[in-house]
Design a protein around this motif. Structure first.
Motif, mmCIF file in Angstrom:
data_model
loop_
_atom_site.group_PDB
_atom_site.id
_atom_site.type_symbol
_atom_site.label_atom_id
_atom_site.label_comp_id
_atom_site.label_asym_id
_atom_site.label_seq_id
_atom_site.Cartn_x
_atom_site.Cartn_y
_atom_site.Cartn_z
ATOM 1 N N THR A 52 24.334 -60.073 -20.797
ATOM 2 C CA THR A 52 23.876 -59.190 -19.733
ATOM 3 C C THR A 52 24.629 -59.519 -18.457
ATOM 4 N N VAL A 53 25.288 -58.509 -17.899
ATOM 5 C CA VAL A 53 26.047 -58.678 -16.664
ATOM 6 C C VAL A 53 25.329 -57.904 -15.570
ATOM 7 N N SER A 54 24.744 -58.632 -14.646
ATOM 8 C CA SER A 54 23.924 -58.003 -13.611
ATOM 9 C C SER A 54 23.786 -58.933 -12.424
ATOM 10 N N SER A 55 23.688 -58.316 -11.252
ATOM 11 C CA SER A 55 23.454 -59.100 -10.042
ATOM 12 C C SER A 55 21.965 -59.186 -9.747
ATOM 13 N N LEU A 65 22.847 -64.347 -19.228
ATOM 14 C CA LEU A 65 22.903 -63.501 -18.035
ATOM 15 C C LEU A 65 23.969 -64.055 -17.093
ATOM 16 N N VAL A 66 24.843 -63.179 -16.620
ATOM 17 C CA VAL A 66 25.914 -63.598 -15.718
ATOM 18 C C VAL A 66 26.109 -62.519 -14.660
ATOM 19 N N GLN A 67 26.540 -62.924 -13.486
ATOM 20 C CA GLN A 67 26.795 -61.954 -12.418
ATOM 21 C C GLN A 67 28.136 -61.265 -12.639
ATOM 22 N N PRO A 68 28.279 -60.061 -12.099
ATOM 23 C CA PRO A 68 29.592 -59.388 -12.188
ATOM 24 C C PRO A 68 30.697 -60.272 -11.637
ATOM 25 N N GLY A 69 31.822 -60.292 -12.356
ATOM 26 C CA GLY A 69 32.930 -61.149 -11.978
ATOM 27 C C GLY A 69 32.887 -62.521 -12.625
ATOM 28 N N GLY A 70 31.782 -62.843 -13.263
ATOM 29 C CA GLY A 70 31.617 -64.148 -13.886
ATOM 30 C C GLY A 70 32.249 -64.223 -15.267
ATOM 31 N N SER A 71 32.052 -65.385 -15.894
ATOM 32 C CA SER A 71 32.646 -65.650 -17.205
ATOM 33 C C SER A 71 31.606 -66.194 -18.183
ATOM 34 N N LEU A 72 31.855 -65.939 -19.449
ATOM 35 C CA LEU A 72 31.076 -66.525 -20.543
ATOM 36 C C LEU A 72 32.022 -66.785 -21.704
ATOM 37 N N ARG A 73 31.675 -67.776 -22.515
ATOM 38 C CA ARG A 73 32.407 -67.988 -23.754
ATOM 39 C C ARG A 73 31.429 -67.938 -24.918
ATOM 40 N N LEU A 74 31.687 -67.014 -25.827
ATOM 41 C CA LEU A 74 30.883 -66.903 -27.042
ATOM 42 C C LEU A 74 31.536 -67.717 -28.148
ATOM 43 N N ARG A 97 41.090 -59.208 -19.848
ATOM 44 C CA ARG A 97 39.890 -59.921 -19.372
ATOM 45 C C ARG A 97 39.298 -60.825 -20.454
ATOM 46 N N PHE A 98 39.392 -60.395 -21.705
ATOM 47 C CA PHE A 98 38.804 -61.153 -22.819
ATOM 48 C C PHE A 98 39.921 -61.784 -23.648
ATOM 49 N N THR A 99 39.618 -62.943 -24.237
ATOM 50 C CA THR A 99 40.556 -63.612 -25.132
ATOM 51 C C THR A 99 39.825 -64.070 -26.385
ATOM 52 N N ILE A 100 40.322 -63.633 -27.527
ATOM 53 C CA ILE A 100 39.769 -64.079 -28.803
ATOM 54 C C ILE A 100 40.615 -65.242 -29.304
ATOM 55 N N SER A 101 39.951 -66.231 -29.880
ATOM 56 C CA SER A 101 40.663 -67.377 -30.439
ATOM 57 C C SER A 101 39.839 -67.943 -31.591
ATOM 58 N N ARG A 102 40.434 -68.885 -32.292
ATOM 59 C CA ARG A 102 39.723 -69.508 -33.396
ATOM 60 C C ARG A 102 40.227 -70.934 -33.582
ATOM 61 N N ASP A 103 39.353 -71.769 -34.137
ATOM 62 C CA ASP A 103 39.689 -73.127 -34.515
ATOM 63 C C ASP A 103 39.288 -73.270 -35.981
ATOM 64 N N ASN A 104 40.238 -73.144 -36.860
ATOM 65 C CA ASN A 104 39.903 -73.169 -38.287
ATOM 66 C C ASN A 104 39.447 -74.554 -38.744
ATOM 67 N N ALA A 105 39.842 -75.590 -38.047
ATOM 68 C CA ALA A 105 39.366 -76.927 -38.392
ATOM 69 C C ALA A 105 37.870 -77.077 -38.103
ATOM 70 N N LYS A 106 37.387 -76.296 -37.153
ATOM 71 C CA LYS A 106 35.964 -76.330 -36.796
ATOM 72 C C LYS A 106 35.209 -75.118 -37.335
ATOM 73 N N ASN A 107 35.899 -74.268 -38.083
ATOM 74 C CA ASN A 107 35.272 -73.052 -38.647
ATOM 75 C C ASN A 107 34.597 -72.208 -37.565
ATOM 76 N N THR A 108 35.279 -72.059 -36.444
ATOM 77 C CA THR A 108 34.658 -71.405 -35.300
ATOM 78 C C THR A 108 35.565 -70.341 -34.698
ATOM 79 N N SER A 114 35.974 -62.025 -15.752
ATOM 80 C CA SER A 114 35.854 -60.836 -14.900
ATOM 81 C C SER A 114 34.876 -59.832 -15.488
ATOM 82 N N LEU A 115 33.728 -60.313 -15.853
ATOM 83 C CA LEU A 115 32.743 -59.470 -16.534
ATOM 84 C C LEU A 115 32.227 -58.375 -15.616
ATOM 85 N N LYS A 116 31.955 -57.231 -16.238
ATOM 86 C CA LYS A 116 31.476 -56.045 -15.541
ATOM 87 C C LYS A 116 30.111 -55.646 -16.119
ATOM 88 N N PRO A 117 29.322 -54.912 -15.362
ATOM 89 C CA PRO A 117 28.033 -54.461 -15.904
ATOM 90 C C PRO A 117 28.179 -53.677 -17.216
#
Length: 117
Positions: free
Chosen positions: A114-117, A11-20, A67-78, A85-88
């Motif tokens: 979930t993006v919500s205040s 759960l994050v507020q609008p305007g916040g960030s998360l990394r999956l 707003r989003f950036t995809i990346s990978r680390d093949n040495a870590k298989n991730t 700048s997450l939005k609802p």
């Protein structure tokens, strides 16, 4: 055993960030194209971002571009998805995918964002 294990949702507020994160095992991750999808309640699954096997090519849905950036680390298989700048309307279950062919197409279990205040 082939596995893709996702983490980082929450759960994050609008305007916040998360990394999956999505960690792969049981196959040669570095040979697979990586993708992130999302599915909101009552909506079809949507492709969010895609990255080539070596990471040199990336593309995004218009709704997340800049707003989003995809990346990978093949040495870590991730595989990663940095979400700023997450939005609802970004609220959804996010799925990672690694694919090389119709027969070699693997999915994670999904992680809720979930993006919500």
């Amino acid at each position: 055993q082939v596995q893709l294990v996702e983490s980082g949702g929450g759960l994050v507020q609008p305007g916040g960030s998360l990394r999956l994160s999505c960690t792969a095992s049981g196959f040669t991750f570095s040979s697979y194209t990586g993708r992130w999808y999302r599915q909101a309640p009552g909506k079809e699954r949507e492709l969010v971002a895609i990255i080539s096997s070596a990471g040199g090519s990336r593309n995004y849905a218009d709704s997340v571009k800049g707003r989003f950036t995809i990346s990978r680390d093949n040495a870590k298989n991730t595989l990663y998805l940095q979400m700023n700048s997450l939005k609802p309307e970004d609220t959804a279950v996010y799925y990672c995918n690694a694919a090389r062919s119709l027969q070699r197409d693997y999915w994670g279990q999904g992680t809720q964002v979930t993006v919500s205040s």
